[in-house]
Design a protein around this motif. Sequence first.
Motif, mmCIF file in Angstrom:
data_model
loop_
_atom_site.group_PDB
_atom_site.id
_atom_site.type_symbol
_atom_site.label_atom_id
_atom_site.label_comp_id
_atom_site.label_asym_id
_atom_site.label_seq_id
_atom_site.Cartn_x
_atom_site.Cartn_y
_atom_site.Cartn_z
ATOM 1 N N ARG A 53 0.415 -1.366 0.188
ATOM 2 C CA ARG A 53 0.274 -0.066 0.243
ATOM 3 C C ARG A 53 0.925 1.312 0.070
ATOM 4 N N ASN A 54 2.109 0.689 1.047
ATOM 5 C CA ASN A 54 2.968 2.699 0.855
ATOM 6 C C ASN A 54 3.338 2.911 -0.901
ATOM 7 N N HIS A 55 3.760 1.360 -1.326
ATOM 8 C CA HIS A 55 4.167 1.766 -2.559
ATOM 9 C C HIS A 55 3.281 1.990 -3.384
ATOM 10 N N LEU A 56 2.226 1.617 -3.854
ATOM 11 C CA LEU A 56 0.586 2.099 -4.663
ATOM 12 C C LEU A 56 0.510 3.978 -3.683
ATOM 13 N N SER A 57 0.863 4.437 -2.573
ATOM 14 C CA SER A 57 0.993 5.406 -2.870
ATOM 15 C C SER A 57 2.209 6.668 -3.285
ATOM 16 N N ILE A 58 3.009 6.233 -2.919
ATOM 17 C CA ILE A 58 4.062 6.938 -3.672
ATOM 18 C C ILE A 58 4.199 6.655 -5.390
ATOM 19 N N ALA A 59 3.599 5.664 -5.773
ATOM 20 C CA ALA A 59 3.560 5.474 -7.036
ATOM 21 C C ALA A 59 2.100 6.946 -7.895
ATOM 22 N N ARG A 60 0.604 7.346 -6.267
ATOM 23 C CA ARG A 60 0.135 7.613 -7.020
ATOM 24 C C ARG A 60 0.918 9.551 -6.757
ATOM 25 N N GLY A 61 1.010 9.278 -6.152
ATOM 26 C CA GLY A 61 2.379 11.015 -5.798
ATOM 27 C C GLY A 61 2.728 11.092 -7.322
ATOM 28 N N SER A 62 3.569 10.163 -7.374
ATOM 29 C CA SER A 62 4.023 10.533 -8.727
ATOM 30 C C SER A 62 3.548 10.204 -9.839
ATOM 31 N N LEU A 63 2.418 9.817 -10.063
ATOM 32 C CA LEU A 63 1.610 9.953 -11.568
ATOM 33 C C LEU A 63 0.783 11.791 -11.265
ATOM 34 N N PHE A 64 0.839 12.513 -9.805
ATOM 35 C CA PHE A 64 0.237 13.814 -9.754
ATOM 36 C C PHE A 64 1.186 14.208 -10.118
ATOM 37 N N GLU A 65 2.200 14.083 -9.652
ATOM 38 C CA GLU A 65 4.061 14.986 -10.160
ATOM 39 C C GLU A 65 3.743 14.775 -12.015
ATOM 40 N N THR A 66 3.721 13.675 -12.588
ATOM 41 C CA THR A 66 3.593 13.633 -14.314
ATOM 42 C C THR A 66 2.461 14.492 -14.754
ATOM 43 N N GLN A 67 1.383 14.411 -13.982
ATOM 44 C CA GLN A 67 0.730 15.780 -14.527
ATOM 45 C C GLN A 67 0.595 16.812 -14.300
ATOM 46 N N SER A 68 1.404 17.684 -13.038
ATOM 47 C CA SER A 68 1.777 18.634 -13.057
ATOM 48 C C SER A 68 2.369 19.384 -14.017
ATOM 49 N N TRP A 69 3.523 17.896 -14.368
ATOM 50 C CA TRP A 69 4.769 18.777 -15.242
ATOM 51 C C TRP A 69 4.202 18.622 -16.823
ATOM 52 N N ILE A 70 3.257 17.949 -17.364
ATOM 53 C CA ILE A 70 2.162 17.956 -18.492
ATOM 54 C C ILE A 70 1.491 19.071 -18.147
ATOM 55 N N LEU A 73 4.264 21.648 -18.808
ATOM 56 C CA LEU A 73 4.019 21.788 -20.741
ATOM 57 C C LEU A 73 3.446 22.695 -21.777
ATOM 58 N N THR A 74 1.514 22.164 -21.418
ATOM 59 C CA THR A 74 0.909 22.914 -22.103
ATOM 60 C C THR A 74 0.977 24.511 -21.464
ATOM 61 N N ARG A 75 1.148 24.606 -20.660
ATOM 62 C CA ARG A 75 1.428 26.399 -20.638
ATOM 63 C C ARG A 75 2.341 26.830 -21.192
ATOM 64 N N ALA A 84 -2.327 17.217 -23.722
ATOM 65 C CA ALA A 84 -2.232 16.994 -22.373
ATOM 66 C C ALA A 84 -3.715 15.963 -21.240
ATOM 67 N N VAL A 85 -4.500 16.377 -22.678
ATOM 68 C CA VAL A 85 -6.154 16.011 -21.743
ATOM 69 C C VAL A 85 -5.900 14.314 -21.979
ATOM 70 N N GLU A 86 -5.152 13.586 -23.083
ATOM 71 C CA GLU A 86 -5.185 12.113 -23.427
ATOM 72 C C GLU A 86 -3.777 12.197 -21.871
ATOM 73 N N ILE A 87 -3.150 12.507 -21.649
ATOM 74 C CA ILE A 87 -2.107 12.182 -21.005
ATOM 75 C C ILE A 87 -3.076 12.474 -19.639
ATOM 76 N N ASP A 88 -3.684 13.219 -19.685
ATOM 77 C CA ASP A 88 -4.329 13.367 -17.949
ATOM 78 C C ASP A 88 -5.391 12.310 -17.999
ATOM 79 N N GLY A 89 -6.021 11.924 -19.139
ATOM 80 C CA GLY A 89 -7.328 10.877 -18.793
ATOM 81 C C GLY A 89 -6.634 9.214 -18.481
ATOM 82 N N GLN A 90 -5.024 9.047 -19.386
ATOM 83 C CA GLN A 90 -4.177 7.720 -19.396
ATOM 84 C C GLN A 90 -3.918 8.055 -17.480
ATOM 85 N N CYS A 91 -4.025 9.604 -16.842
ATOM 86 C CA CYS A 91 -3.308 9.681 -15.817
ATOM 87 C C CYS A 91 -4.193 9.386 -14.351
#
Length: 99
Positions: A53-70, A73-75, A84-91
């Motif tokens: 569960r801890n590693h899943l939580s870390i993965a989820r945090g990394s996922l949201f960090e990915t969205q922030s960088w996307i 890039l869009t801005r 960006a919309v497509e990648i956000d959907g994947q995320c």
Amino acid sequence: MGQDLAVRIVALGDALPRSRGSDLIVAQLVRPAGSVPANIAEGYGRFSKAAYRNHLSIARGSLFETQSWIDLLTRMKLIKPQVAVEIDGQCEELARILS
């Protein structure tokens, strides 16, 4: 699914025009995108549900960090809003699975 996101992010980074700024952002973007599936795999390999569960939580945090960088890039108009919309959907789909 996490690996699919990482592959897409690496390909996106390779397609961006080369500049100091985009290179720095891509380096920061690839790290959390690759960290998502890596943390899922590492957690799965642990012997306790708490560690998993801890590693899943870390993965989820990394996922949201990915969205922030996307978003950055869009801005900066380095990627099209539709990409960006497509990648956000994947995320978002991955985030639902990780929750």
